[in-house]
Design a protein around this motif. Structure first.
Motif, PDB file in Angstrom:
ATOM      1  N   SER A   9      -3.982  -5.967   9.807  1.00  0.00           N
ATOM      2  CA  SER A   9      -3.833  -4.864   8.945  1.00  0.00           C
ATOM      3  C   SER A   9      -2.955  -3.733   9.480  1.00  0.00           C
ATOM      4  CB  SER A   9      -5.236  -4.506   8.503  1.00  0.00           C
ATOM      5  OG  SER A   9      -5.222  -2.980   8.535  1.00  0.00           O
ATOM      6  N   PRO A  10      -2.477  -2.984   8.728  1.00  0.00           N
ATOM      7  CA  PRO A  10      -1.634  -1.904   9.297  1.00  0.00           C
ATOM      8  C   PRO A  10      -2.520  -0.783  10.183  1.00  0.00           C
ATOM      9  CG  PRO A  10      -1.235  -2.013   6.875  1.00  0.00           C
ATOM     10  CD  PRO A  10      -2.337  -3.066   7.127  1.00  0.00           C
ATOM     11  N   THR A  53       9.104   0.936   9.832  1.00  0.00           N
ATOM     12  CA  THR A  53       8.213   0.432   8.907  1.00  0.00           C
ATOM     13  C   THR A  53       7.068   0.687   9.819  1.00  0.00           C
ATOM     14  OG1 THR A  53       9.815  -1.155   7.953  1.00  0.00           O
ATOM     15  CG2 THR A  53       7.341  -1.510   7.914  1.00  0.00           C
ATOM     16  N   HIS A  57       3.523   2.627   8.401  1.00  0.00           N
ATOM     17  CA  HIS A  57       2.226   2.207   8.484  1.00  0.00           C
ATOM     18  C   HIS A  57       1.158   2.870   9.672  1.00  0.00           C
ATOM     19  CE1 HIS A  57       2.351  -0.519   5.273  1.00  0.00           C
ATOM     20  NE2 HIS A  57       3.723  -0.956   5.743  1.00  0.00           N
ATOM     21  N   ARG A  58       1.934   3.421  10.373  1.00  0.00           N
ATOM     22  CA  ARG A  58       1.014   4.261  11.737  1.00  0.00           C
ATOM     23  C   ARG A  58       0.571   5.454  10.985  1.00  0.00           C
ATOM     24  NH1 ARG A  58       0.208   3.616  16.889  1.00  0.00           N
ATOM     25  NH2 ARG A  58       1.173   5.732  17.453  1.00  0.00           N
ATOM     26  N   ASP A  61      -1.728   5.259   5.062  1.00  0.00           N
ATOM     27  CA  ASP A  61      -2.792   4.286   5.116  1.00  0.00           C
ATOM     28  C   ASP A  61      -2.635   3.459   3.817  1.00  0.00           C
ATOM     29  OD1 ASP A  61      -6.321   4.582   4.490  1.00  0.00           O
ATOM     30  OD2 ASP A  61      -5.207   2.976   5.848  1.00  0.00           O
ATOM     31  N   SER A  62      -1.794   2.435   4.195  1.00  0.00           N
ATOM     32  CA  SER A  62      -1.605   1.460   2.889  1.00  0.00           C
ATOM     33  C   SER A  62      -2.755   0.434   2.935  1.00  0.00           C
ATOM     34  CB  SER A  62      -0.196   0.664   3.216  1.00  0.00           C
ATOM     35  OG  SER A  62      -0.117  -0.491   2.218  1.00  0.00           O
ATOM     36  N   VAL A  67       3.471   2.036  -0.454  1.00  0.00           N
ATOM     37  CA  VAL A  67       4.515   2.128  -0.070  1.00  0.00           C
ATOM     38  C   VAL A  67       5.547   1.225  -0.782  1.00  0.00           C
ATOM     39  CG1 VAL A  67       6.152   1.406   2.118  1.00  0.00           C
ATOM     40  CG2 VAL A  67       3.650   2.067   2.517  1.00  0.00           C
ATOM     41  N   HIS A  78       7.331  -5.041   6.995  1.00  0.00           N
ATOM     42  CA  HIS A  78       6.118  -4.528   6.215  1.00  0.00           C
ATOM     43  C   HIS A  78       5.267  -5.780   5.962  1.00  0.00           C
ATOM     44  CE1 HIS A  78       3.804  -3.123   2.482  1.00  0.00           C
ATOM     45  NE2 HIS A  78       4.040  -4.029   1.954  1.00  0.00           N
ATOM     46  N   THR A  82       1.298  -6.653   7.388  1.00  0.00           N
ATOM     47  CA  THR A  82       0.474  -6.432   6.452  1.00  0.00           C
ATOM     48  C   THR A  82      -0.482  -7.605   6.284  1.00  0.00           C
ATOM     49  OG1 THR A  82       1.919  -6.528   4.784  1.00  0.00           O
ATOM     50  CG2 THR A  82       1.069  -4.333   5.264  1.00  0.00           C
ATOM     51  N   HIS A 108      -0.747  -4.850  -0.520  1.00  0.00           N
ATOM     52  CA  HIS A 108       0.044  -3.905  -0.135  1.00  0.00           C
ATOM     53  C   HIS A 108       1.681  -3.677  -0.598  1.00  0.00           C
ATOM     54  CE1 HIS A 108      -2.384  -2.783   3.644  1.00  0.00           C
ATOM     55  NE2 HIS A 108      -2.670  -4.243   3.556  1.00  0.00           N
TER      56      HIS A 108
END
Ligand SMILES: Cc1ncc(C[n+]2csc(CCOP(=O)(O)OP(=O)(O)O)c2C)c(N)n1
Ligand SMILES: CC(=O)[C@@H](O)[C@H](O)COP(=O)(O)O
Ligand SMILES: [Mg+2]
Length: 642
Positions: A9-10, A53, A57-58, A61-62, A67, A78, A82, A108
């Motif tokens: 997960s991100p 990317t 994602h850091r 909070d996807s 996004v 991505h 994800t 996502h």
């Protein structure tokens, strides 16, 4: 264990150290290169957004924050962060993961449409919805400099600029290219922002000094950003985005993940619409891609990872068009070529080399291209706008009201018509022979082979008082299929036995039509196979031919609704011809990605399937014609290919 294996997960990205993040970026690049080398896909664009990317994602909070990727061809990284790294080897394979975002694959993912310049409009809507619903969620839209040349993007920016409550961060992924360098005033403005060396040096010095201060660094960097902004104004022209009233952060080195995170965090704190201008390089980190002059491995065919050399590929329809349009240009000095940012992919690169002053790349702006073409025609020239069939959809009103209403002699060459396959639902060119049927005066041709393409192109550019269209599919053309007769404008390809069945095989389906005839005549059914060449308007010869046969079967690489078969059926009805018509085409559905031939087989556009249906129909109407094959599809297999 590879670090990527730990990313399900991100949020897992947030626990990584700087060193681990650098290793992760390297692992991702390696996987991208090795996978695209065999599966094909978009390598250059994805190598260019690895750090960008990861930073997105850091900081965000996807999938709580959304996004959105414009065009979506640059969403592989991505996908990898994800949770889809384990199945990334199935990229663009039937049943595997798509080469574009896919809602079915992940929460996502949002935009599946691969048509460029839509992301900002989606993001505008989503961000407004969150603001109205009182949801504290951000929307991040990643849009390329090429996609920014599309009109929709500016329609969206015009609205976003006044959407004060939208927590919208627009990341402009500026690598200076679509396939080739991005054209136009926008590209110049972006270049002005990104290439002011003094601005960069000062920016570097500021960032290093300030960020070195523990604890205070980021905040001070923000404060200094105001100074930097002032600095930039002094050093670089006022950004066109700021002239719109949009907050602007950048330009930022899009390959410096830490700098990207700082810029994104700062943008996030703005709490309203803001642009982060990231400077990236297409193909970054893989020398053969960075050095690939044509398009920096935008969408390479299979290639050798070590050398970067693409496997040799045979000639495709496009190559033959590319040759012939030059010959036309040599004899017709009024012919001008137009493309929407796809000079080589649509086969106008040779024409451009030969006639640079008569070739226009308008950016990813098909609507503008169509109406500008009308202008060129009004000005006394004959434009040839070469474009992928699916991308002409967005210029329908321009074709209808700007070109056809004014009887402009414009020729549209629709490459990638019909099922294209690998690039998924939004790339199949399955709409043109339906939507263009309603355009008064427009003439549409579908060549069955290269010889007919040359003939039909020659005929098309002779028409000066109406739009003409010549459409052909993706991939290699078939061997020539010569006619045995011509009735009106219709080529007769096969005429065997009694007049039981008339097969109207459109364009690239001619070969299939001939194979259907082989199967039916082997069962004692009389068959005539014709290729209309010009499918719009309907050739009167087809009406007489239909009247003389017991059943009409049409086959087209286009949607069945409103296509050639549907219009012929309507035309026969209006002419009081009662011969039944069976239309074979693409079902009016969004087709998942797979190889073109696999999809054609699956949707029944194969000789075996069509012949079986016809035999069934004839047997049910006339049991004397029934044979043992009626219940056993395999017995029809006269050439053992299935
Ligand atoms: C309406 C439309 N026209 C053409 C294309 C073909 N196309 C796919 S990607 C691309 C270039 C996009 O350039 P950019 O937005 O800068 O993204 P990059 O590849 O540089 O990351 C084009 C022209 C498309 N997807 N949609
Ligand atoms: C993303 C996009 O729209 C194009 O780059 C698309 O990949 C075209 O594919 P082909 O040129 O391989 O048909
Ligand atoms: Mg670009």
């Amino acid at each position: 264990m590879a670090i990527l294996d730990r990313i399900t997960s991100p949020r897992d990205l947030r626990d990584l150290s700087e060193a681990e993040l650098a290793t992760l970026a390297a692992e991702i690049r390696d996987l991208l290169i090795r996978t695209v080398a065999t599966n094909t896909g978009h390598l250059g664009p994805n190598l260019g957004v690895v750090e960008l990317t990861l930073a997105i994602h850091r900081v965000f909070d996807s999938p709580r924050d959304r996004v959105v990727f414009d065009t979506g061809h640059q969403s592989y990284v991505h996908k990898l962060v994800t949770g889809r790294a384990p199945e990334f080897g199935t990229l663009r394979r039937e049943g595997g993961i798509s080469g574009y975002p896919s809602q079915a694959e992940s929460d996502h993912d949002i935009v599946e449409n691969s048509h460029a310049s839509t992301a900002l409009s989606y993001a505008d809507g989503i961000a407004k919805a969150y603001a109205i619903r009182g949801e504290d969620r951000h929307v991040v839209a990643v849009i390329g400099d090429g996609a920014l040349t599309g009109g929709m993007a500016w329609e969206a920016l015009n609205n976003i600029a006044i959407a004060r409550d939208s927590r919208l961060v627009i990341v402009v992924n500026d690598n200076g290219r679509s396939y080739t360098p991005t054209i136009g005033g926008l590209a110049t403005a972006l270049a002005g922002l990104r290439t002011n060396p003094r601005y960069e040096q000062v920016l570097d010095m500021v960032r290093k000094r300030v960020n070195a201060v523990p604890a205070v660094g980021p905040t001070a960097y923000d404060a200094l950003h105001a100074v930097k902004k002032g600095l930039k104004d002094a050093l670089a022209p006022q950004g066109l985005f700021e002239d719109l009233g949009l907050k602007y952060v950048g330009p930022v080195d899009g390959h410096d993940r830490h700098a990207m995170e700082q810029a994104l965090a700062q943008a996030k704190r703005f709490g309203g619409p803001v642009i982060v201008h990231a400077i990236t390089r297409k193909g970054f980190g893989y020398d053969p891609a960075e050095r690939h002059e044509a398009d920096q491995f935008h969408a390479p065919g299979p290639f050798d990872v070590q050398t970067g050399l693409e496997k040799p590929k045979g000639l495709i329809w496009t190559d033959h068009f590319a040759e012939h349009i030059v010959r036309i240009g040599e004899r017709r000095h009024d012919i001008v070529g137009m493309t929407a940012a796809m000079m080589h992919p649509v086969g106008l690169d040779k024409f451009q080399a030969r006639f640079p002053e008569r070739t226009f790349d308008v950016g990813i702006a098909e609507q503008h291209a169509a109406t500008s073409a009308a202008g060129l025609a009004i000005g006394g020239l004959h434009p040839v706008f070469a474009v992928y069939a699916t991308f002409l959809n967005r210029a329908f009103d321009q074709v209808l009201m700007d070109v056809a209403l004014h009887k402009c002699g414009v020729t549209f060459v629709l490459d990638r018509s019909g099922v294209t396959g690998d690039d998924g639902a939004s790339h199949n060119g399955m709409w043109d022979m339906s939507i263009l049927q309603v355009v008064p005066g427009l003439r549409l041709a579908a060549p069955r082979d290269v010889t007919r393409m040359r003939e039909l192109l020659d005929e098309a550019v002779e028409v000066s008082d109406a739009p003409t269209v010549v459409r052909f599919p993706k991939g290699p053309p078939p061997e020539d299929i010569d006619a045995i007769d011509r009735i009106g404008g219709v080529d007769v390809l096969v005429r065997k036995g009694s007049k039981d069945v008339l097969v109207v095989a459109v364009g690239s389906m001619a070969g299939t039509g001939v194979e259907v005839a082989d199967r039916l005549t082997a069962q004692g059914i009389g068959v005539t196979v014709v290729d209309p060449r010009w499918v719009k308007p309907v050739d009167p010869a087809l009406i007489d031919l239909a009247r003389d046969h017991r059943l009409v079967v049409t086959i087209e690489d286009n949607g069945v609704i409103g296509g050639v078969g549907a219009v012929l059926l309507q035309t026969l009805s209006a002419a009081h011809v009662d011969t039944p018509v069976r239309v074979h085409g693409i079902p009016q559905e969004f087709l998942d990605h797979a190889k073109r031939n696999v999809i054609l087989e699956r949707i029944g556009l194969s000789a075996q399937s069509i012949a079986f249906d016809v035999l069934h129909e004839i047997a049910s109407a006339d049991p004397s014609k029934a044979t043992s094959t009626v219940d056993d599809r395999t017995l029809l297999d006269v050439d053992g290919t299935h």
